[in-house]
Design a protein around this motif. Sequence first.
Motif, short mmCIF file in Angstrom:
data_model
loop_
_atom_site.label_atom_id
_atom_site.label_comp_id
_atom_site.label_asym_id
_atom_site.label_seq_id
_atom_site.Cartn_x
_atom_site.Cartn_y
_atom_site.Cartn_z
N LYS A 43 0.84 -1.20 0.00
CA LYS A 43 0.00 0.00 0.00
C LYS A 43 0.87 1.24 0.00
O LYS A 43 2.03 1.21 0.37
CB LYS A 43 -0.92 0.01 1.22
CG LYS A 43 -1.95 -1.11 1.23
CD LYS A 43 -2.94 -0.94 2.36
CE LYS A 43 -4.02 -2.00 2.33
NZ LYS A 43 -5.01 -1.81 3.44
N GLU A 44 0.26 2.33 -0.41
CA GLU A 44 0.97 3.60 -0.40
C GLU A 44 1.04 4.16 1.03
O GLU A 44 0.20 3.85 1.88
CB GLU A 44 0.26 4.61 -1.32
CG GLU A 44 0.34 4.25 -2.79
CD GLU A 44 -0.14 5.37 -3.69
OE1 GLU A 44 -0.04 5.23 -4.91
OE2 GLU A 44 -0.61 6.40 -3.16
N ARG A 45 2.03 4.98 1.24
CA ARG A 45 2.16 5.64 2.53
C ARG A 45 0.99 6.59 2.75
O ARG A 45 0.56 7.28 1.82
CB ARG A 45 3.47 6.41 2.59
CG ARG A 45 3.79 7.02 3.94
CD ARG A 45 5.16 7.67 3.91
NE ARG A 45 5.23 8.76 2.96
CZ ARG A 45 6.36 9.26 2.48
NH1 ARG A 45 7.52 8.74 2.85
NH2 ARG A 45 6.35 10.27 1.63
N GLU A 46 0.49 6.62 3.97
CA GLU A 46 -0.63 7.50 4.27
C GLU A 46 -0.34 8.30 5.54
O GLU A 46 0.35 7.84 6.45
CB GLU A 46 -1.93 6.70 4.46
CG GLU A 46 -1.92 5.74 5.63
CD GLU A 46 -3.27 5.10 5.89
OE1 GLU A 46 -4.30 5.64 5.43
OE2 GLU A 46 -3.31 4.06 6.58
N GLY A 47 -0.89 9.48 5.59
CA GLY A 47 -0.77 10.30 6.78
C GLY A 47 -1.71 9.81 7.86
O GLY A 47 -2.86 9.47 7.59
N VAL A 48 -1.21 9.75 9.07
CA VAL A 48 -1.99 9.28 10.20
C VAL A 48 -2.40 10.44 11.12
O VAL A 48 -3.56 10.56 11.50
CB VAL A 48 -1.18 8.25 11.01
CG1 VAL A 48 -1.92 7.84 12.28
CG2 VAL A 48 -0.86 7.03 10.15
N SER A 49 -1.43 11.26 11.46
CA SER A 49 -1.70 12.34 12.39
C SER A 49 -0.60 13.38 12.29
O SER A 49 0.49 13.11 11.79
CB SER A 49 -1.75 11.79 13.83
OG SER A 49 -2.08 12.81 14.75
N CYS A 50 -0.90 14.59 12.77
CA CYS A 50 0.08 15.65 12.78
C CYS A 50 -0.22 16.61 13.90
O CYS A 50 -1.38 16.81 14.27
CB CYS A 50 0.08 16.40 11.44
SG CYS A 50 1.33 17.70 11.34
N ILE A 51 0.85 17.20 14.45
CA ILE A 51 0.68 18.22 15.47
C ILE A 51 1.53 19.42 15.07
O ILE A 51 2.70 19.27 14.73
CB ILE A 51 1.07 17.69 16.87
CG1 ILE A 51 0.78 18.74 17.94
CG2 ILE A 51 2.52 17.22 16.94
CD1 ILE A 51 0.81 18.17 19.36
N SER A 52 0.92 20.57 15.08
CA SER A 52 1.64 21.78 14.69
C SER A 52 2.45 22.31 15.87
O SER A 52 2.21 21.93 17.02
CB SER A 52 0.66 22.84 14.21
OG SER A 52 -0.05 23.38 15.32
N SER A 53 3.40 23.18 15.57
CA SER A 53 4.15 23.81 16.64
C SER A 53 3.63 25.20 16.94
O SER A 53 3.84 25.73 18.02
CB SER A 53 5.64 23.89 16.29
OG SER A 53 5.82 24.76 15.18
N SER A 54 2.93 25.78 15.97
CA SER A 54 2.47 27.16 16.14
C SER A 54 1.42 27.28 17.23
O SER A 54 1.52 28.14 18.11
CB SER A 54 1.91 27.68 14.81
OG SER A 54 0.92 26.79 14.31
N ASP A 55 0.41 26.40 17.20
CA ASP A 55 -0.65 26.50 18.20
C ASP A 55 -1.05 25.15 18.78
O ASP A 55 -2.04 25.06 19.50
CB ASP A 55 -1.89 27.19 17.62
CG ASP A 55 -2.45 26.46 16.43
OD1 ASP A 55 -3.43 26.97 15.83
OD2 ASP A 55 -1.94 25.38 16.07
N GLY A 56 -0.28 24.12 18.44
CA GLY A 56 -0.57 22.80 18.97
C GLY A 56 -1.75 22.11 18.34
O GLY A 56 -2.25 21.10 18.86
N SER A 57 -2.22 22.63 17.20
CA SER A 57 -3.34 21.99 16.52
C SER A 57 -2.99 20.57 16.14
O SER A 57 -1.85 20.27 15.79
CB SER A 57 -3.72 22.77 15.27
OG SER A 57 -4.17 24.06 15.59
N THR A 58 -3.97 19.70 16.22
CA THR A 58 -3.77 18.29 15.87
C THR A 58 -4.72 17.87 14.76
O THR A 58 -5.84 18.39 14.64
CB THR A 58 -3.98 17.39 17.09
OG1 THR A 58 -5.29 17.60 17.62
CG2 THR A 58 -2.96 17.69 18.18
#
Length: 121
Positions: A43-58
């Motif tokens: 399978k292709e790589r997929e994004g699971v999750s991310c957390i920003s550094s600017s405001d901590g958005s997830t």
Amino acid sequence: QLQLVESGGGLVQPAGSLRLSCAASGFTLDYYAIGWFRQAPGKEREGVSCISSSDGSTYYADSVKGRFTISRDNAKNTVYLQMNSLKPEDTAVYYCAALIGGSCFGDFGSWGQGTQVTVSS
């Protein structure tokens, strides 16, 4: 030298939990968004999750929303992915990646080597 090292993978039974860690060295995570990605065999790589550094958005993929939680500890220069209620379809190699600038939207330029997660009875 900028380096990301994942750890915490392993074999777990369905409905079990794991916590993945992404430790950074050579740079501070304060100014980077950190994403978790996964790639299952064939399978292709997929994004699971991310957390920003600017405001901590997830952000979460729909397939893991409500089961996975991303968090960061800037003092330890580490980002975590708590994975609960694991399913066999979560089996994959999990990678963390860094994106300078703080936002989760862009091209992730630095990647770890990956950690295997296998969900099986």
